[in-house]
Design an enzyme around this catalytic site. Structure first.
Site, mmCIF file in Angstrom:
data_model
loop_
_atom_site.group_PDB
_atom_site.id
_atom_site.type_symbol
_atom_site.label_atom_id
_atom_site.label_comp_id
_atom_site.label_asym_id
_atom_site.label_seq_id
_atom_site.Cartn_x
_atom_site.Cartn_y
_atom_site.Cartn_z
ATOM 1 N N LYS A 67 0.807 -1.221 0.000
ATOM 2 C CA LYS A 67 0.000 0.000 0.000
ATOM 3 C C LYS A 67 0.842 1.274 0.000
ATOM 4 O O LYS A 67 0.491 2.261 -0.645
ATOM 5 C CB LYS A 67 -0.967 -0.012 1.177
ATOM 6 C CG LYS A 67 -2.009 -1.125 1.077
ATOM 7 C CD LYS A 67 -3.001 -1.088 2.227
ATOM 8 C CE LYS A 67 -4.005 -2.222 2.103
ATOM 9 N NZ LYS A 67 -5.062 -2.168 3.127
ATOM 10 N N ASP A 103 -9.995 2.304 2.368
ATOM 11 C CA ASP A 103 -10.028 1.499 3.592
ATOM 12 C C ASP A 103 -10.788 2.190 4.721
ATOM 13 O O ASP A 103 -11.630 1.584 5.385
ATOM 14 C CB ASP A 103 -8.608 1.179 4.068
ATOM 15 C CG ASP A 103 -7.980 0.030 3.308
ATOM 16 O OD1 ASP A 103 -8.717 -0.777 2.707
ATOM 17 O OD2 ASP A 103 -6.735 -0.071 3.313
#
Length: 282
Positions: A67, A103
């Protein structure tokens, strides 16, 4: 009609439920798409992403441990991705990849809408400071939590996350060894991958828990067993794994790619009912 091409990148990534989730979203909305899982180590990620783009890839999800690498590779980024310092969703544009982070929005939607939690005024303990923690920390602050204590086995990474959040009065760090001295929390979020690696990884002080504590693991399946077992033994009021967050963040990404948001409850219920929750954190 040639289906649009999408993928999830990670290492490992064979466990990922994202291909199943996005295929279900596509069927629900009548959108033809191809979605595959691509395993790439951090040193191979840039090349693998470039090859995917050359084959017509239009969007990608990114999971552990890539990420922060995805954030660096993006040509442009959303405000929430900049705040997080991590990217979990990529959209192909003329000038390159646009990076976003869904997220945090996925977690907050799962906790507030599916589980009915009011996050406002809660004292939060965030375990971990990697890409997963970076993705959810800004959204939790925006949701109105009172303050956030970040604890990571590498203090330097925790300090870097707290600095990036830019709210020293609300988001600050403490040492892992001092967990027993931190008092109690109304929300404990596990954003570490410890459950993947060792049996009994979570032996945390019971003093962290009060009568309102919600314990949330961003992992799901086997990777969440250790933390959730501790949370149940500690008699946390709510014990929640990361499956709902996974489905909700996927819906956010789907909307970025296709301009329409799918219904999430159908696929969430299907994954629960048919025991398709394997292992991981997407």
């Amino acid at each position: 009609m040639t289906p649009s091409r999408f993928a999830v990148f990670g290492h490992p990534v064979a466990h990922s439920l994202s291909p199943r989730i996005h295929a279900a979203f596509g069927r629900q909305l009548g959108i033809a798409l191809e979605y595959v899982a691509i395993d790439a180590e951090p040193s191979q990620f840039a090349q693998a992403l470039a090859q995917f783009a050359a084959r017509g890839g239009q969007g990608a999800n990114v999971t552990l441990p890539l990420k922060e690498d995805a954030h660096a590779l993006a040509a442009s980024r959303s405000e929430r991705a900049v705040r997080a310092g991590a990217v979990n969703t990529l959209v192909r544009r003329e000038d390159g990849w646009f990076g976003d982070n869904t997220d945090g929005a996925g977690l907050v939607r799962d906790l507030t809408e599916r589980h009915g939690l009011d996050l406002r005024g809660r004292r939060v303990l965030l375990l971990g400071a990697g890409g997963a923690a970076r993705g959810v920390a800004p959204a939790l602050l925006d949701a109105g939590v009172r303050d956030m204590v970040i604890v990571n086995r590498s203090p330097a990474r925790a300090d870097a996350l707290a600095d990036a959040l830019g709210e020293p009065g609300r988001a600050y760090t403490r040492y892992w060894e001092d967990l027993h001295e931190l008092g109690d929390f109304e929300l404990i979020v596990n954003a570490t991958a410890a459950g993947r690696q060792e049996e009994g990884a979570f032996v945390l002080p019971l003093s962290l828990v009060d009568s309102l504590t919600a314990a949330v693991d961003l992992n799901y399946g086997e990777a969440a067993i250790g933390f959730l077992a501790w949370a149940r033994a500690a008699q946390c009021r709510d014990v929640i794994d990361g499956l709902g967050m996974l489905v909700e963040q996927a819906a956010e990404a789907f909307e970025l790619w296709h301009g329409t948001r799918p219904r999430t409850e159908e696929i969430y219920a299907d994954l629960r009912a048919h025991g398709r929750v394997l292992v991981g954190e997407d």
